[in-house]
Design a protein around this motif. Sequence first.
Motif, PDB file in Angstrom:
ATOM      1  N   ASP B  74       0.849  -1.180   0.000  1.00 21.69           N
ATOM      2  CA  ASP B  74       0.000   0.000   0.000  1.00 21.69           C
ATOM      3  C   ASP B  74       0.884   1.229   0.000  1.00 21.69           C
ATOM      4  OD1 ASP B  74      -1.766   2.106   0.749  1.00 21.69           O
ATOM      5  OD2 ASP B  74      -1.217   1.705   2.835  1.00 21.69           O
ATOM      6  N   GLU B  77      -2.094   5.432  -1.901  1.00 24.63           N
ATOM      7  CA  GLU B  77      -3.097   5.840  -2.878  1.00 24.63           C
ATOM      8  C   GLU B  77      -4.298   5.007  -2.483  1.00 24.63           C
ATOM      9  OE1 GLU B  77      -0.416   5.197  -6.671  1.00 24.63           O
ATOM     10  OE2 GLU B  77      -0.518   3.465  -5.367  1.00 24.63           O
ATOM     11  N   PHE B  80      -4.153  -0.875  -4.057  1.00 27.96           N
ATOM     12  CA  PHE B  80      -2.931  -1.590  -3.754  1.00 27.96           C
ATOM     13  C   PHE B  80      -2.068  -1.738  -4.986  1.00 27.96           C
ATOM     14  CE2 PHE B  80      -5.649  -2.849  -0.297  1.00 27.96           C
ATOM     15  CZ  PHE B  80      -4.795  -2.723   0.773  1.00 27.96           C
ATOM     16  N   ILE B  95       8.657   6.440   0.165  1.00 25.96           N
ATOM     17  CA  ILE B  95       7.523   6.893  -0.625  1.00 25.96           C
ATOM     18  C   ILE B  95       7.337   8.392  -0.478  1.00 25.96           C
ATOM     19  CG2 ILE B  95       5.038   6.684  -0.958  1.00 25.96           C
ATOM     20  CD1 ILE B  95       5.427   3.868   0.447  1.00 25.96           C
ATOM     21  N   CYS B  96       7.394   9.084  -1.595  1.00 26.64           N
ATOM     22  CA  CYS B  96       7.234  10.532  -1.548  1.00 26.64           C
ATOM     23  C   CYS B  96       5.756  10.885  -1.613  1.00 26.64           C
ATOM     24  CB  CYS B  96       7.980  11.183  -2.708  1.00 26.64           C
ATOM     25  SG  CYS B  96       7.721  12.957  -2.750  1.00 26.64           S
ATOM     26  N   GLN B 131       7.626   0.928   4.966  1.00 24.62           N
ATOM     27  CA  GLN B 131       7.407   2.101   4.131  1.00 24.62           C
ATOM     28  C   GLN B 131       7.821   3.339   4.899  1.00 24.62           C
ATOM     29  OE1 GLN B 131       5.841   0.508   1.514  1.00 24.62           O
ATOM     30  NE2 GLN B 131       3.701   0.196   2.021  1.00 24.62           N
ATOM     31  N   TYR B 133       7.509   7.225   4.693  1.00 23.48           N
ATOM     32  CA  TYR B 133       6.826   8.298   3.982  1.00 23.48           C
ATOM     33  C   TYR B 133       7.528   9.622   4.235  1.00 23.48           C
ATOM     34  CZ  TYR B 133       3.101   4.867   3.598  1.00 23.48           C
ATOM     35  OH  TYR B 133       2.387   3.733   3.321  1.00 23.48           O
TER      36      TYR B 133
END
Lengths: 325, 325
Positions: B74, B77, B80, B95-96, B131, B133
Amino acid sequence: MVDLLTDLDDLRPAGGKRSGKRELILEVFLRQEGHLSAEDLVDLSRREDQRISRATVYRTLQWMVEAGIARKVDFGEGRFRFEHSYRHPRHFHLICKVCNRSSEFLSSDIEVLIEEIAAARSFSANQSVLQIYGTCEQCRTGRPPTVDGGTTELLFARDALRIAIATERSGLEFYSRASKSARDTRACAVFERLANEERDHLAKLESRYEKLLAKDPQLEARPTFLFFKGAANGLFAAGAEQVARGITDSQALVVAMKCERTSYRFFKRYGEKFEDSEGKQIFLEVADEERSHLDLLIREARVTSRRRNARPRRQPAGRVRRAQA
Amino acid sequence: MVDLLTDLDDLRPAGGKRSGKRELILEVFLRQEGHLSAEDLVDLSRREDQRISRATVYRTLQWMVEAGIARKVDFGEGRFRFEHSYRHPRHFHLICKVCNRSSEFLSSDIEVLIEEIAAARSFSANQSVLQIYGTCEQCRTGRPPTVDGGTTELLFARDALRIAIATERSGLEFYSRASKSARDTRACAVFERLANEERDHLAKLESRYEKLLAKDPQLEARPTFLFFKGAANGLFAAGAEQVARGITDSQALVVAMKCERTSYRFFKRYGEKFEDSEGKQIFLEVADEERSHLDLLIREARVTSRRRNARPRRQPAGRVRRAQA
DNA sequence: CTAGGTGCAAATAATTTGCAGAGGC
DNA sequence: GCCTCTGCAAATTATTTGCACCTAG
């Protein structure tokens, strides 16, 4: 708990929006402990105010995530869950694919690595989510859960105390050995003084630990929440061993400084990451303690090196620090 | 690439189902490099066979995840994305939140910690997702992306080689210093021999690195993919420093053994985690090399200690190992 | 022949949005 | 009075399912 609200509004006017409904939803959210789904939050909020619509809850949740109050996590069910990020800068989860239950932990070591990696990629990180999927002990062995996780607040305090106690213990061990084996009277006195301080502080921490255990009879049995390898054997363990093998007074001083510096940094750094809580307080307290020891050691090292000979070098400390990095 | 399919079928008959459509979807999926959404995969598959339905793609994806071929991730967004887990036992992502692009990395250090934590909680882990962020460099500075990520296959090989080269270099440094400062002729000969071996292997690895760079002119400039702190300064760096400060032959032997053992374990362990790839091969090759050095050192240590005196202790090695743990 | 795979279309489930009204500043 | 929040209901989106049909072993 309620005064968190005012804090939050002060801290995060991000979005500049406020309203009764929103505050109610926020408050309900913050009261909960675990991981809520949007629907859960709708239900809970409606218990307090019948007229709250699902849309508002979703919108509020969105705002909370943006504002950094909440974090959206996916546990592999079809929907998302939300957890505080206030008080919990980052949380990591073990998620059992069989029973779908999740348990949390924190790892100072992993956080450090994450920061380093982000820096290496010049990425400015503000949230991290780590999910480890697999099968939990109960589901694997079929045995009923012996103890559940418990409140993270208490767990965090417990583990903070454990780390602090382990650190103080190994510090005590180190200083009492060092004071015995010191040849110079002055060095001996310093080490003795530090040993006494460690002893005092250790006693304080231990009674605090007892008090904490009283709040929850099962607390001691619950699984580790905060992982920190550095503290595994106490930060002074390696140093104590060196003393046991025999080192000079000034080498002992250097080792002591290294240990105090390392543990000072850890406690300071980690303590600062948290919002008010008992765990935070413990960390910062110990950090202060270590800091004052470090200062004492530094003063002592200056005096000693000045007395010993005329060369005004302070290289040894630097050399050792580098070798350890 | 296509022969992966037969491999996969052999490896994972999990579910015991096969069919033309499913294989086509699987093949298309494996051909892609990045992170596909279900819809992406529908489109791509339909390009090869008009008559593939969305439902089939979803069902196949579900099967792939169960079978361990794909991992569901995930990225915040609404939907998936899926990525291979074949060849990539675990992947971590930066993740940007601004441009919504993600870049991958691997961290041996984090994996080790995850394993330790899972073990401490007696949790049997089989997938982990991390992840991070935040905001990427381009979005923060506004500059256009200098280089993109590139193929992970090449990046992995590149970083494996870099780590291997750094290790060999520091090994070479260590052994040549040790051979110069050795008093005993026999010890000197051993260290010299090892130095020569490191030199040979280093040359091989370097030419391999050159060959790799030829495949992608920008390869060298791309960001780090595999993080491994242990190798940061080469695994022998600390040892080399000790030699510089002057240690006895037998101490040098012990240090060398420690270094070879550590790096052997790392390369072996990490190499084994991957499916066939250049990176894997490099790791296993270096592991073999280290292993043979280690064996040589062990034999040598036995001879030396037997010669030196009658006491048949082999304690020193154990002692040092513990202190470092 | 039969279990399982497949397409189609309809169903579900989570989340978002349009719009008119409400409320704080 | 203006701007944002809110409720309601409708819309949108991703994903799943029911069902009749098809296909490989």
